[in-house]
Design an enzyme around this catalytic site. Sequence first.
Site, PDB file in Angstrom:
ATOM      1  N   LYS A  79      26.451  45.139  36.519  1.00 28.43           N
ATOM      2  CA  LYS A  79      27.730  45.848  36.451  1.00 28.43           C
ATOM      3  C   LYS A  79      27.587  47.052  35.529  1.00 28.43           C
ATOM      4  O   LYS A  79      26.877  46.984  34.517  1.00 28.43           O
ATOM      5  CB  LYS A  79      28.804  44.882  35.935  1.00 28.43           C
ATOM      6  CG  LYS A  79      30.230  45.425  35.946  1.00 28.43           C
ATOM      7  CD  LYS A  79      31.200  44.342  35.512  1.00 28.43           C
ATOM      8  CE  LYS A  79      32.634  44.826  35.447  1.00 28.43           C
ATOM      9  NZ  LYS A  79      33.575  43.756  35.057  1.00 28.43           N
ATOM     10  N   SER A 154      37.502  42.954  38.063  1.00 27.40           N
ATOM     11  CA  SER A 154      36.965  44.302  37.987  1.00 27.40           C
ATOM     12  C   SER A 154      35.501  44.410  38.438  1.00 27.40           C
ATOM     13  O   SER A 154      34.991  45.500  38.648  1.00 27.40           O
ATOM     14  CB  SER A 154      37.066  44.790  36.545  1.00 27.40           C
ATOM     15  OG  SER A 154      36.255  43.978  35.685  1.00 27.40           O
ATOM     16  N   SER A 178      37.551  38.560  36.013  1.00 31.20           N
ATOM     17  CA  SER A 178      36.805  39.642  36.691  1.00 31.20           C
ATOM     18  C   SER A 178      35.486  39.234  37.325  1.00 31.20           C
ATOM     19  O   SER A 178      34.866  40.037  38.012  1.00 31.20           O
ATOM     20  CB  SER A 178      36.563  40.796  35.715  1.00 31.20           C
ATOM     21  OG  SER A 178      37.761  41.482  35.487  1.00 31.20           O
TER      22      SER A 178
END
Length: 486
Positions: A79, A154, A178
């Site tokens: 990420k 997210s 997330s």
Amino acid sequence: MELYQLTAHQLHEKLEQGEIKVQDIVESIYDRIAEVEDDVQAYVTVTKEEALEQAKQVDQKIANGEEVGPLAGIPIAFKDNMSTKGIETSCSSQILDGYKPPYDATVVKKLAAEDVVMTGKTNMDEFAMGSSTENSGIKTTKNPWNLEYVPGGSSGGSAAAVAAGEATIALGSDTGGSIRQPASFCGIVGMKPTYGLVSRFGLVAFASSLDQIGPFTKDIRDCALALNYIAGYDQYDSTSADVEVPDYTASLKEDVEGLKIGVPVEYFGDGIDEEVKEAVWNAIHKLEELGAEYEEVSLPHTDYALSAYYLIAPAEASSNLARYDGVRYGYRSEEANGLVEMYKKTRQEGFGDEVKRRIMLGTYALSSGYYDAYYKKAQKVRTLIKDDFEKAFEEYDVLISPTSPTTAFKVGDKSNDPLQMYLSDICTIPINLAGIPALSMLCGLDNEGLPIGLQIIGDHFAEEKILQVAYAFEQATEFHKKRPNL
């Protein structure tokens, strides 16, 4: 079956038997990226040259007869809020455009030591603030099961990359759901470990008392494998827990005989889609067939979790994001006269709407005269939520609930309604407030063919118990074999 479709443990087996080379695996992944990335939009940075070089080095080690671990040569995506030395880390925000960290995050360093191959950095909601990846300052990631739908957030880019076969494993971060919510929307495994089990050093902070790094994988064995190598004490992280890390793969037994499951009634109330409820109850009954027992249980302070979270997380964010001032790194406004105007314009132009919204909420909650009424009270509620879980775990081995109240929603459906978007994390947020671990896995599809996530929740450092239950369910069903038809 193509190499990009296989799990890490299947690929390792083929490498051990000399059937394939690491270079074959990596080329298969990049061929897949070339094939579907224009549609999925999972990555913000692709590191193909570096990956092929890494593959060559691991192949050389194997050719030399050196022993390599189970993650050697496995393509892993990170990420874009995890620091990667010399590779842009933007948190999908314009304010960090062009920022290349001078060091690696601890998880990146640990996996590099195991000879994993980094495929690139994945898209996310800006600074991890969002539930759909529509708040990215760079692009909107799509759900591989249906490109008209969001992948969740997210960590939507990481989840979509694994689901689409653009990475074998990916790492995400989970502040209020997330990892688990996008895992649910994309039909894969996603785990949020106990707070402090995995180092946050090098993770760009959103809400420091809630953030936790965890893996996205195609099955439970890969999840246990990844956790083996990212968990552990880190002197560079002051919140890191100094606990012994077991071999999580040893907990993968198909036996749940006599195990006690608590089913929190508050997680099956209004707002939870009927198809989601049905799939989760079917999973509970399947575990009952396998020898587990279940009872309904109440977590009475659940209703206050969302309110507490949306005071605590923005308050910590407003403090953490004050460092983005245009002085030392990242974006700086060119139009400013004087220092104060430069601060204002840099933040005005560099931050997106959702980040600004949360900074304002958090600054207000921490302001003089309101601190006790809001932030302090929210922390007291957090303690009550933690106590609810502690009482439940005195009686039950794990708790089971839906991961998300609904399956994935269409791109644009909730982007103009922040409150509706916040409700997407209603089943995941209490777990972060309590600091306990939880995992999401596929347990069904709705009538649109979209994945439904099952959430298995454990007590502090009870990852082994969660993995045991998840593995037993996985082995007794066929859901883990389902893949999106891209």
